[in-house]
Design a protein around this motif. Structure first.
Motif, PDB file in Angstrom:
ATOM      1  N   TYR A  68      28.776  41.182  31.239  1.00 48.66           N
ATOM      2  CA  TYR A  68      29.555  42.438  31.731  1.00 48.66           C
ATOM      3  C   TYR A  68      30.748  42.901  30.139  1.00 48.66           C
ATOM      4  CZ  TYR A  68      28.683  39.759  36.126  1.00 48.66           C
ATOM      5  OH  TYR A  68      28.686  39.171  36.815  1.00 48.66           O
ATOM      6  N   ILE A 160      40.356  34.664  42.001  1.00 50.87           N
ATOM      7  CA  ILE A 160      39.198  36.136  42.165  1.00 50.87           C
ATOM      8  C   ILE A 160      40.325  36.830  42.937  1.00 50.87           C
ATOM      9  CG2 ILE A 160      38.123  35.270  44.774  1.00 50.87           C
ATOM     10  CD1 ILE A 160      35.883  35.450  42.833  1.00 50.87           C
ATOM     11  N   LYS A 161      40.178  38.812  42.666  1.00 51.66           N
ATOM     12  CA  LYS A 161      40.910  39.297  43.698  1.00 51.66           C
ATOM     13  C   LYS A 161      39.533  40.101  43.818  1.00 51.66           C
ATOM     14  CE  LYS A 161      45.062  39.182  41.152  1.00 51.66           C
ATOM     15  NZ  LYS A 161      45.575  39.489  40.323  1.00 51.66           N
ATOM     16  N   ASP A 162      39.973  40.815  45.106  1.00 51.62           N
ATOM     17  CA  ASP A 162      38.701  42.247  45.657  1.00 51.62           C
ATOM     18  C   ASP A 162      37.277  41.724  45.530  1.00 51.62           C
ATOM     19  OD1 ASP A 162      41.376  43.167  46.068  1.00 51.62           O
ATOM     20  OD2 ASP A 162      41.172  43.940  44.280  1.00 51.62           O
ATOM     21  N   GLY A 163      37.262  40.177  45.072  1.00 53.96           N
ATOM     22  CA  GLY A 163      35.571  39.735  45.200  1.00 53.96           C
ATOM     23  C   GLY A 163      35.323  40.332  44.246  1.00 53.96           C
ATOM     24  N   ASN A 164      35.733  40.459  42.855  1.00 55.37           N
ATOM     25  CA  ASN A 164      35.619  41.143  41.398  1.00 55.37           C
ATOM     26  C   ASN A 164      35.037  39.642  40.662  1.00 55.37           C
ATOM     27  OD1 ASN A 164      34.160  42.096  39.571  1.00 55.37           O
ATOM     28  ND2 ASN A 164      36.176  43.283  39.283  1.00 55.37           N
ATOM     29  N   ILE A 165      33.908  39.236  40.792  1.00 52.21           N
ATOM     30  CA  ILE A 165      33.561  38.419  39.991  1.00 52.21           C
ATOM     31  C   ILE A 165      33.600  38.157  38.340  1.00 52.21           C
ATOM     32  CG2 ILE A 165      32.700  36.927  41.489  1.00 52.21           C
ATOM     33  CD1 ILE A 165      30.217  38.362  39.574  1.00 52.21           C
ATOM     34  N   LYS A 166      33.339  39.689  37.866  1.00 51.10           N
ATOM     35  CA  LYS A 166      33.023  39.783  36.548  1.00 51.10           C
ATOM     36  C   LYS A 166      33.837  39.487  35.300  1.00 51.10           C
ATOM     37  CE  LYS A 166      30.300  43.643  37.055  1.00 51.10           C
ATOM     38  NZ  LYS A 166      30.119  45.391  37.240  1.00 51.10           N
ATOM     39  N   TRP A 168      36.377  39.875  32.108  1.00 51.37           N
ATOM     40  CA  TRP A 168      36.710  40.495  30.625  1.00 51.37           C
ATOM     41  C   TRP A 168      38.028  40.738  30.312  1.00 51.37           C
ATOM     42  CZ3 TRP A 168      42.216  42.198  32.169  1.00 51.37           C
ATOM     43  CH2 TRP A 168      42.758  41.343  33.056  1.00 51.37           C
TER      44      TRP A 168
END
Lengths: 190, 190
Positions: A68, A160-166, A168
């Motif tokens: 990612y 997790i926010k808004d389903g984003n699992i990446k 960073w």
């Protein structure tokens, strides 16, 4: 206490490369895997250890890091792993190793973490070239490479926010990993 | 200390069935899995918990126990697990969960062991019937069932002899597990 150890055991990708790991330490960690569960008790996983600087450099060339983090080519010289464990399946013992790989690597990494080290399970491996480099016979299938060292980065778990699992990295190079909530992963309790 | 915990964490198949496990305990152990590594951080594993006697009995009927103990039909009433965790993959999140299954179950079992319980990873599951019993939608693939309880048996690790990896029970019902030597599983050290 296992909770603290599991929380401390993050996937680290930058290390104090000058902090060496001995062969004996690697052997002790693999011994934890040896004493962990194995499907049908087949114990088909085998290991190759590397603590040698020049051999480590050759392994490093065959790995890809942190999918990612698309602009990051991986740890720079000085922050690279000081040891590797190549995890193999001996196909002459068992074609299917079920979940032995995860069990074994979790045991190894928990041992490393307890001893003040850490690592990362790497699946993006140039298997053909690594097979050649290790001069392996055909019976051995390369599963993963464990990169190990003294961690030189901070890893933080986030909701997790808004389903984003990446995962960073922020401007301070802190590595953030969004985790699903417990109520998202437990579907039901009877 | 992780070494002691890993050594204590054996695959147990007979339990003090009257020793209950609470839903909160199961949640705490799943939380250890939640905080463990996940390939590409996809976190596609989901869990269903059971602590209910009558539901446990229904799950029990769908499991096969200890393949090498061919004359043993599994734990008798009174020695059965007091809880189960069904491990699922949510295929809408990821088709491939890599080694997440082993990592997660090792974390769960280490948590259970630390709390004085133990368990066994069961792969011989009547998946179709369990899928139906759990009223699961098609997106969920049943991977394993973790059987959990207060261990009521002694498990001993032995050196492997004549290449025989089959576990066995002696006349005192002690369960013996032959393990490969460390020098057999470490192929090479560079």
């Amino acid at each position: 206490m296992i909770r603290e150890l599991i929380l401390k055991n993050r996937s680290y990708r930058r290390f104090y490369q000058s902090e060496k790991i001995s062969e004996l330490q690697l052997r002790n960690w693999v011994d934890l895997a040896r004493n962990s569960a194995s499907a049908r008790n087949a114990q088909s996983l085998k290991y190759i250890l590397s603590t040698d600087d020049s051999f480590n450099a050759k392994i490093f060339e065959l790995l890809a890091w942190a999918g990612y983090l698309t602009t990051w080519p991986g740890p720079e010289e000085g922050e690279r792993p000081s040891a590797y464990i190549v995890v193999l399946n001996d196909t002459l013992i068992a074609g299917n190793y079920f979940c032995d790989d995860g069990i074994a690597m979790q045991s190894i990494l928990l041992g490393a973490t307890e001893d003040g080290f850490g690592g990362c399970i790497i699946h993006s491996v140039n298997r053909n070239k690594l097979h050649e480099l290790l001069d392996l016979s055909e019976q051995y299938e390369i599963l993963y490479v464990l990169a190990l060292g003294k961690p030189k980065e901070t890893v933080v778990l986030d909701e997790i926010k808004d389903g984003n699992i990446k995962y960073w990295r922020d401007e301070n190079q802190v590595h953030h990993v969004p985790k699903r909530a417990l109520d998202e992963i437990i579907l039901e309790a009877k």
